[in-house]
Scaffold this active site. Structure first.
Site, PDB file in Angstrom:
ATOM      1  N   SER A 192       0.831  -1.209   0.000  1.00  0.00           N
ATOM      2  CA  SER A 192       0.000   0.000   0.000  1.00  0.00           C
ATOM      3  C   SER A 192       0.863   1.257   0.000  1.00  0.00           C
ATOM      4  CB  SER A 192      -0.871  -0.003   1.252  1.00  0.00           C
ATOM      5  OG  SER A 192      -1.503   1.237   1.408  1.00  0.00           O
ATOM      6  N   LYS A 203       1.920  -3.639   6.484  1.00  0.00           N
ATOM      7  CA  LYS A 203       2.318  -3.776   5.075  1.00  0.00           C
ATOM      8  C   LYS A 203       3.836  -3.652   4.945  1.00  0.00           C
ATOM      9  CE  LYS A 203      -1.598  -4.619   3.329  1.00  0.00           C
ATOM     10  NZ  LYS A 203      -1.867  -5.930   2.733  1.00  0.00           N
ATOM     11  N   TYR A 229      -2.021  -0.512  10.369  1.00  0.00           N
ATOM     12  CA  TYR A 229      -2.240  -1.171   9.079  1.00  0.00           C
ATOM     13  C   TYR A 229      -1.028  -0.977   8.155  1.00  0.00           C
ATOM     14  CZ  TYR A 229      -3.800  -1.482   4.235  1.00  0.00           C
ATOM     15  OH  TYR A 229      -3.872  -1.763   2.895  1.00  0.00           O
TER      16      TYR A 229
HETATM   17  N1  LIG Z   1      -8.727  -1.219  -1.257  1.00  0.00           N
HETATM   18  C1  LIG Z   1      -7.664  -0.424  -1.379  1.00  0.00           C
HETATM   19  O1  LIG Z   1      -7.772   0.744  -1.797  1.00  0.00           O
HETATM   20  C2  LIG Z   1      -6.289  -0.951  -1.054  1.00  0.00           C
HETATM   21  C3  LIG Z   1      -5.192  -0.061  -1.128  1.00  0.00           C
HETATM   22  C4  LIG Z   1      -3.922  -0.554  -0.838  1.00  0.00           C
HETATM   23  C5  LIG Z   1      -3.744  -1.888  -0.506  1.00  0.00           C
HETATM   24  N2  LIG Z   1      -4.817  -2.720  -0.417  1.00  0.00           N
HETATM   25  C6  LIG Z   1      -4.585  -4.125  -0.056  1.00  0.00           C
HETATM   26  O2  LIG Z   1      -5.184  -4.961  -1.034  1.00  0.00           O
HETATM   27  C7  LIG Z   1      -5.639  -6.180  -0.429  1.00  0.00           C
HETATM   28  C8  LIG Z   1      -7.088  -6.424  -0.802  1.00  0.00           C
HETATM   29  O3  LIG Z   1      -7.868  -5.316  -0.383  1.00  0.00           O
HETATM   30  P1  LIG Z   1      -9.454  -5.279  -0.594  1.00  0.00           P
HETATM   31  O4  LIG Z   1      -9.838  -3.850  -0.611  1.00  0.00           O
HETATM   32  O5  LIG Z   1      -9.823  -6.177  -1.706  1.00  0.00           O
HETATM   33  O6  LIG Z   1      -9.923  -5.900   0.815  1.00  0.00           O
HETATM   34  P2  LIG Z   1     -11.135  -6.919   1.141  1.00  0.00           P
HETATM   35  O7  LIG Z   1     -11.365  -6.804   2.604  1.00  0.00           O
HETATM   36  O8  LIG Z   1     -12.268  -6.691   0.209  1.00  0.00           O
HETATM   37  O9  LIG Z   1     -10.503  -8.343   0.819  1.00  0.00           O
HETATM   38  C9  LIG Z   1      -9.646  -9.028   1.701  1.00  0.00           C
HETATM   39  C10 LIG Z   1     -10.042 -10.500   1.687  1.00  0.00           C
HETATM   40  O10 LIG Z   1      -9.099 -11.223   2.490  1.00  0.00           O
HETATM   41  C11 LIG Z   1      -9.814 -12.154   3.271  1.00  0.00           C
HETATM   42  N3  LIG Z   1      -9.027 -12.434   4.482  1.00  0.00           N
HETATM   43  C12 LIG Z   1      -8.651 -11.544   5.429  1.00  0.00           C
HETATM   44  N4  LIG Z   1      -7.942 -12.164   6.383  1.00  0.00           N
HETATM   45  C13 LIG Z   1      -7.863 -13.473   6.039  1.00  0.00           C
HETATM   46  C14 LIG Z   1      -7.268 -14.619   6.624  1.00  0.00           C
HETATM   47  N5  LIG Z   1      -6.633 -14.567   7.797  1.00  0.00           N
HETATM   48  N6  LIG Z   1      -7.377 -15.811   5.996  1.00  0.00           N
HETATM   49  C15 LIG Z   1      -8.030 -15.900   4.813  1.00  0.00           C
HETATM   50  N7  LIG Z   1      -8.625 -14.851   4.207  1.00  0.00           N
HETATM   51  C16 LIG Z   1      -8.559 -13.652   4.821  1.00  0.00           C
HETATM   52  C17 LIG Z   1     -11.155 -11.480   3.568  1.00  0.00           C
HETATM   53  O11 LIG Z   1     -12.189 -12.409   3.929  1.00  0.00           O
HETATM   54  C18 LIG Z   1     -11.427 -10.759   2.245  1.00  0.00           C
HETATM   55  O12 LIG Z   1     -12.158 -11.595   1.350  1.00  0.00           O
HETATM   56  C19 LIG Z   1      -5.393  -6.026   1.069  1.00  0.00           C
HETATM   57  O13 LIG Z   1      -4.183  -6.673   1.391  1.00  0.00           O
HETATM   58  C20 LIG Z   1      -5.256  -4.526   1.242  1.00  0.00           C
HETATM   59  O14 LIG Z   1      -4.446  -4.209   2.344  1.00  0.00           O
HETATM   60  C21 LIG Z   1      -6.093  -2.284  -0.690  1.00  0.00           C
END
Ligand SMILES: NC(=O)c1ccc[n+]([C@@H]2O[C@H](COP(=O)([O-])OP(=O)(O)OC[C@H]3O[C@@H](n4cnc5c(N)ncnc54)[C@H](O)[C@@H]3O)[C@@H](O)[C@H]2O)c1
Length: 349
Positions: free
Chosen positions: A131, A159, A155
């Site tokens: 991130s 990362k 958070y």
């Molecule tokens: N959304 C954003 O703008 C953004 C920006 C930067 C980084 N990210 C990173 O991208 C990734 C995905 O983000 P997102 O927005 O799709 O989030 P999200 O919450 O929609 O998806 C995360 C998924 O991971 C699963 N999960 C969490 N912990 C788990 C575990 N211990 N075991 C198995 N499954 C597990 C959840 O059930 C969920 O389906 C994350 O790592 C997040 O930190 C997202």
């Protein structure tokens, strides 16, 4: 299942494990990878994901929690995975400040267990969801990959630590890995079939669209920042552009034979203020919803947008979608799926 791939891609169908594949970015990336001829296996504990996307994608599904090493090991045995994309994490900066233990445990222990099982099973290629939050408040804009890391939330720290763990696995265990540092992932699939659903939403575009659709007041957090209109400025990247970058990253990993670790910013390289987002939502939707200014949200930097040149150059990738396309795709998705995926399962009235 072997599908045709584009000219530069790999000839066979690599089998990719997508952790967090039932979540927002993971599910849409899985869909795009399938379309490009990859075989996808989704791993998720469904805590924050949607079971419906598994049916939609018709893909093998491993329901397991990454914190549970023994179950993870058992589930992955014999899966014959070529590479992993690791999306699974808790991803809300505000929540992480209230529940640091949960975030350290899930995001770090989960990553460590994954690395351990990957090594045991001879899987050494990994793309990690990182991130832009690891930069904190940048000293220079646009922020590039040489900027110092200065996490301002638990958070963001998870990362940064995740990247370090992976880097050490590259140095000591022969892994090949990429960390992709996303800016604000946004929008929905352009065909309207998949998008974001959270309850409650934490990101501005879905929050404002839902307020517009439900005729509620929308709150902007602060208008006294040192920006031209006083509201925060962010870099919004369409989720389909992110999916394409993951595909490009995987192709780089699948071609490589030597251990390495590298990291890339994934943004569009331009920032939009909260007020500009609201104006675009009004324009695209034709809805004139009311907006109030609330207090600042702790931990929000005034401005952040990224330099994406390294990813464009080295991954042979570039973002294609504008803010208007981001907002239009998100608006269509939320209008047609006001309760997320479960809306599509409701009988039509
Ligand atoms: N959304 C954003 O703008 C953004 C920006 C930067 C980084 N990210 C990173 O991208 C990734 C995905 O983000 P997102 O927005 O799709 O989030 P999200 O919450 O929609 O998806 C995360 C998924 O991971 C699963 N999960 C969490 N912990 C788990 C575990 N211990 N075991 C198995 N499954 C597990 C959840 O059930 C969920 O389906 C994350 O790592 C997040 O930190 C997202």
């Amino acid at each position: 299942m072997v599908k045709k791939t584009h000219s530069k891609s790999i000839k066979t169908s690599p089998r990719i494990l997508v952790t967090g594949g039932a979540g927002y970015i993971g599910s849409i990336t899985s869909k795009k990878l399938q379309e490009a001829g990859f075989e996808v296996v989704i791993l998720d504990n469904l805590e924050r994901g949607n079971r419906e996307v598994i049916d939609l994608l018709q893909t093998p599904f491993l329901e397991v929690d990454l914190r549970d090493y023994a179950s993870l090991r058992a589930k992955l045995a014999g899966e014959k995975i070529d590479a992993v994309i690791h999306f699974a994490a808790y991803a809300l900066a505000g929540e992480s400040m209230e529940k640091p233990h949960l975030y350290f445990e899930n995001n770090i222990l989960g990553t460590l267990n994954l690395l351990r099982v990957m090594e045991e099973q001879g899987i050494k290629k990994l793309v990690f969801s990182s991130s832009c939050a690891i930069y904190g408040t940048p000293q220079q804009l646009p922020v590039d990959e040489s900027a110092p890391e200065n996490p301002e939330s638990v958070y963001a720290e998870t990362k940064r630590i995740g990247e370090k763990l992976i880097q050490w696995y590259c140095r000591t265990r022969g892994f090949q890995a990429l960390a992709l540092r996303y800016f604000n992932a946004s929008g929905a699939l352009l065909d309207g079939s998949m998008g974001q659903f959270q309850d409650p939403f934490s990101h501005i575009i879905p929050r404002a669209i839902m307020a517009a659709l439900q005729g509620e007041k929308f709150t902007i957090f602060g208008d006294d920042y040192p920006t031209p209109d006083g509201t925060c400025i962010r870099d919004y990247i369409h989720v389909e552009d992110l999916a394409q970058a993951h595909r490009a990253g995987l192709e780089k990993l699948l071609r490589s034979t030597k251990p390495f670790f590298d990291y890339y910013n994934l943004g569009v390289g331009k920032g939009y203020s909260n007020k500009e987002i609201v104006a675009m939502i009004r324009e695209v939707s034709g809805l004139d919803f009311s907006v109030e200014i609330g207090p600042r949200r702790p931990g929000d930097p005034a401005i952040i947008y990224g330099d994406n040149q390294k990813a464009c150059r080295e991954l042979n990738w570039e973002p294609r979608y504008s803010l208007r396309e981001i907002v239009a795709s998100a608006y269509r998705w939320h209008r047609e799926h006001p309760r997320g995926y479960s809306s599509s399962l409701l009988p039509k009235q």
